[in-house]
Write an enzyme that holds these catalytic residues in place. Structure first.
Site, PDB file in Angstrom:
ATOM      1  CB  SER A   1      11.400   0.714   3.699  1.00 45.41           C
ATOM      2  OG  SER A   1      10.925  -0.088   2.355  1.00 45.41           O
TER       3      SER A   1
ATOM      4  CD  GLU B   1       5.920  -3.014  -2.148  1.00 44.15           C
ATOM      5  OE1 GLU B   1       7.416  -3.241  -1.660  1.00 44.15           O
ATOM      6  OE2 GLU B   1       6.166  -1.392  -2.004  1.00 44.15           O
TER       7      GLU B   1
ATOM      8  CG  ASP C   1      10.678   2.044   0.325  1.00 43.27           C
ATOM      9  OD1 ASP C   1      11.061   3.422   1.253  1.00 43.27           O
ATOM     10  OD2 ASP C   1       9.389   2.099   0.699  1.00 43.27           O
TER      11      ASP C   1
ATOM     12  CE1 TYR D   1       3.190   8.148  -2.326  1.00 46.39           C
ATOM     13  CE2 TYR D   1       1.472   6.266  -3.988  1.00 46.39           C
ATOM     14  CZ  TYR D   1       2.870   6.157  -3.149  1.00 46.39           C
ATOM     15  OH  TYR D   1       4.247   6.514  -3.508  1.00 46.39           O
TER      16      TYR D   1
HETATM   17  P1  ADP Z   1       6.104  -0.942   5.946  1.00 47.50           P
HETATM   18  O1  ADP Z   1       7.324  -1.619   4.940  1.00 47.50           O
HETATM   19  O2  ADP Z   1       6.808   0.573   5.897  1.00 47.50           O
HETATM   20  O3  ADP Z   1       7.067  -1.380   7.112  1.00 47.50           O
HETATM   21  P2  ADP Z   1       4.177  -2.035   4.075  1.00 47.50           P
HETATM   22  O4  ADP Z   1       3.047  -2.253   4.776  1.00 47.50           O
HETATM   23  O5  ADP Z   1       5.466  -1.526   2.828  1.00 47.50           O
HETATM   24  O6  ADP Z   1       5.325  -1.709   5.548  1.00 47.50           O
HETATM   25  O7  ADP Z   1       4.962  -3.068   4.014  1.00 47.50           O
HETATM   26  C1  ADP Z   1       4.546  -3.870   5.693  1.00 47.50           C
HETATM   27  C2  ADP Z   1       4.189  -5.722   5.082  1.00 47.50           C
HETATM   28  O8  ADP Z   1       4.958  -6.476   4.885  1.00 47.50           O
HETATM   29  C3  ADP Z   1       4.113  -6.322   5.308  1.00 47.50           C
HETATM   30  O9  ADP Z   1       1.846  -6.446   5.536  1.00 47.50           O
HETATM   31  C4  ADP Z   1       3.895  -8.252   5.231  1.00 47.50           C
HETATM   32  O10 ADP Z   1       2.557  -8.271   4.491  1.00 47.50           O
HETATM   33  C5  ADP Z   1       6.135  -7.435   4.682  1.00 47.50           C
HETATM   34  N1  ADP Z   1       6.842  -8.581   5.560  1.00 47.50           N
HETATM   35  C6  ADP Z   1       7.231  -6.880   6.198  1.00 47.50           C
HETATM   36  N2  ADP Z   1       7.880  -7.762   7.422  1.00 47.50           N
HETATM   37  C7  ADP Z   1       7.911  -9.492   7.945  1.00 47.50           C
HETATM   38  C8  ADP Z   1       7.929 -10.619   8.126  1.00 47.50           C
HETATM   39  N3  ADP Z   1       8.998  -9.755   9.139  1.00 47.50           N
HETATM   40  N4  ADP Z   1       7.800 -11.187   8.188  1.00 47.50           N
HETATM   41  C9  ADP Z   1       6.934 -11.413   6.818  1.00 47.50           C
HETATM   42  N5  ADP Z   1       6.352 -10.789   5.994  1.00 47.50           N
HETATM   43  C10 ADP Z   1       6.670  -9.140   5.903  1.00 47.50           C
HETATM   44 MG    MG Z   2       6.907  -0.502   2.328  1.00 49.26          MG
END
Ligand code: ADP
Ligand code: MG
Length: 381
Positions: free
Chosen positions: A125, A159, A171, A223
């Site tokens: 997350s 989101e 989350d 999902y």
């Molecule tokens: P998870 O929440 O499981 O890590 P998600 O697909 O829900 O995966 O979210 C990932 C997305 O969140 C990335 O593709 C990006 O758009 C955003 N994100 C996460 N961490 C960063 C970061 N450090 N910098 C910029 N965007 C981020």
């Molecule tokens: Mg996520």
């Protein structure tokens, strides 16, 4: 450098002034309670000691300058931040500003630098951590609600509507409301929470997270299909959600549901019961007694809900063979992370066995690390 220091320093270099403050929001793992959230059920996440840190300052205009040390730089106008108006990672960072505006807050421009040690897209997350860190920054600088549950809903709204991902509330609630040394028992119907003590180290245990560093393309469509199946069974049983069904209801409905739907529902009903049983044992101060429930959750997700993956099954089997008390996939499935509750003395062996098993089967090298129940989002400077 520590992410907090990195965010502050890059802010100073990039914008030529210090930030007005620094905020952080943690990643999370879900100890148990998988695919129960959209069935109005129970989940039991903990924040972990990896976080997204945001350094921010107001601007006198309506410009947003967003820098991610992991993703690069974006500039946009506040007016562009709306459903369908922003793409890519900026939607996660700026989306909460739209939610705050919708809530009636007088949000203006921001300079913002984001630094993170949360693996991106691994099911820990990172998305909610980004949303909650920027939301708190904007809330403190421009005003807005104080209640963590309300803030979690605003982050979720960002989101759902600005990013366009129909995720549940777990989350954002975990990122906002978790406390160090605890898991968060969250009732996804009422948003009622209970902080349940969970201090693995105090009991001579380690909670290991195995990031398989894989994601399978099935995830999105499966999902949606699972959600629809659950809704259909609830309708057939005449209950508002599967949260309200019992195993006896499923037995009585039997053939009317069909074999596949019956399995899906069986997982949800049993998983809700497992969450409550685990919370009970933790209230009694017996974390060593939850292993079987974790492993049963995995079997149910693998066999009945059918959302596991070869890497997740391998991680669970290897961890158990090397001495874990219990292990399961965590997150929506088809990749992402598994977790294992392990006696501290066996942590190294479990790590080696999992890593060796992955190498032997030609899987990507996993990242294995210990997770320590951490605090939720807060201002840190
Ligand atoms: P998870 O929440 O499981 O890590 P998600 O697909 O829900 O995966 O979210 C990932 C997305 O969140 C990335 O593709 C990006 O758009 C955003 N994100 C996460 N961490 C960063 C970061 N450090 N910098 C910029 N965007 C981020
Ligand atoms: Mg996520």
């Amino acid at each position: 450098m520590h992410p907090e220091g990195a965010a502050r320093q890059v802010f100073l270099e990039r914008f030529g002034r210090p930030p007005e403050g620094v905020w952080a929001a943690p990643a999370r793992v879900n100890l148990i309670g998988e695919h129960t959230d959209y069935n109005d059920g129970f989940v039991l996440p903990l924040a972990i000691d990896r976080r997204v840190t945001v350094a921010a300052a107001r601007r006198p205009d309506d410009l947003l300058r967003l820098v991610s040390l992991q993703r690069g730089e974006r500039a946009l106008r506040l007016g562009e931040v709306r459903p369908g108006g922003v793409d890519g990672w900026a939607a996660y960072a700026a989306g909460p500003l739209w939610s705050l505006l919708e809530e009636g807050a007088e949000v203006g421009g921001l300079d913002l630098v984001l630094a993170s040690d949360v693996p991106i897209g691994s099911g820990l997350s990172s998305s909610a951590a980004v949303e909650c860190a920027t939301l708190l920054a904007a809330r403190d600088l421009y005003g807005g609600p104080g209640d963590p549950a309300r803030l979690a809903q605003l982050a979720q709204r960002a989101e759902n509507e600005v990013v366009g991902v129909p995720s549940g509330i777990m989350d954002q609630m975990a990122a906002m409301a978790c406390r160090a040394g605890h898991v968060l028992l969250l009732d996804c119907r009422t948003l009622g929470v209970e902080q349940v003590p969970f201090a693995p180290a105090g009991a001579g245990l380690v909670l290991l997270v195995v990031d398989t560093r894989t994601a399978h393309s099935l995830a999105g469509s499966a999902y949606a299909e699972r959600r629809r199946a659950c809704e259909r069974v609830a309708r057939l049983l005449g209950v508002p959600a599967l949260r309200d069904a019992t195993q006896a209801d499923l037995d009585a409905a039997g053939d009317r549901l069909g074999e596949v739907a019956l399995r899906r529902a069986r997982h949800v009903v049993a998983e809700n019961a497992r969450v409550l049983a685990v919370a009970d044992r933790l209230r009694q101060g017996r974390p060593e007694a939850i292993g079987d429930a974790l492993t049963a959750s995995h079997a149910s997700l693998r066999d009945d809900y059918q959302v596991s993956a070869p890497e997740l099954d391998a991680a669970v089997e290897a961890a158990l063979a090397a001495g874990a008390l219990g292990a399961r996939m965590t997150g929506a499935g088809f990749g992402g992370c598994a977790l294992a509750l392990v006696p501290a003395g066996a942590a190294e062996k479990v790590t080696e066995t999992v890593t060796g098993t992955f190498a032997g089967r030609g899987f990507r090298e996993p990242e294995v690390f210990g997770a320590h129940p951490a605090d939720g989002a807060a201002r840190v400077a």
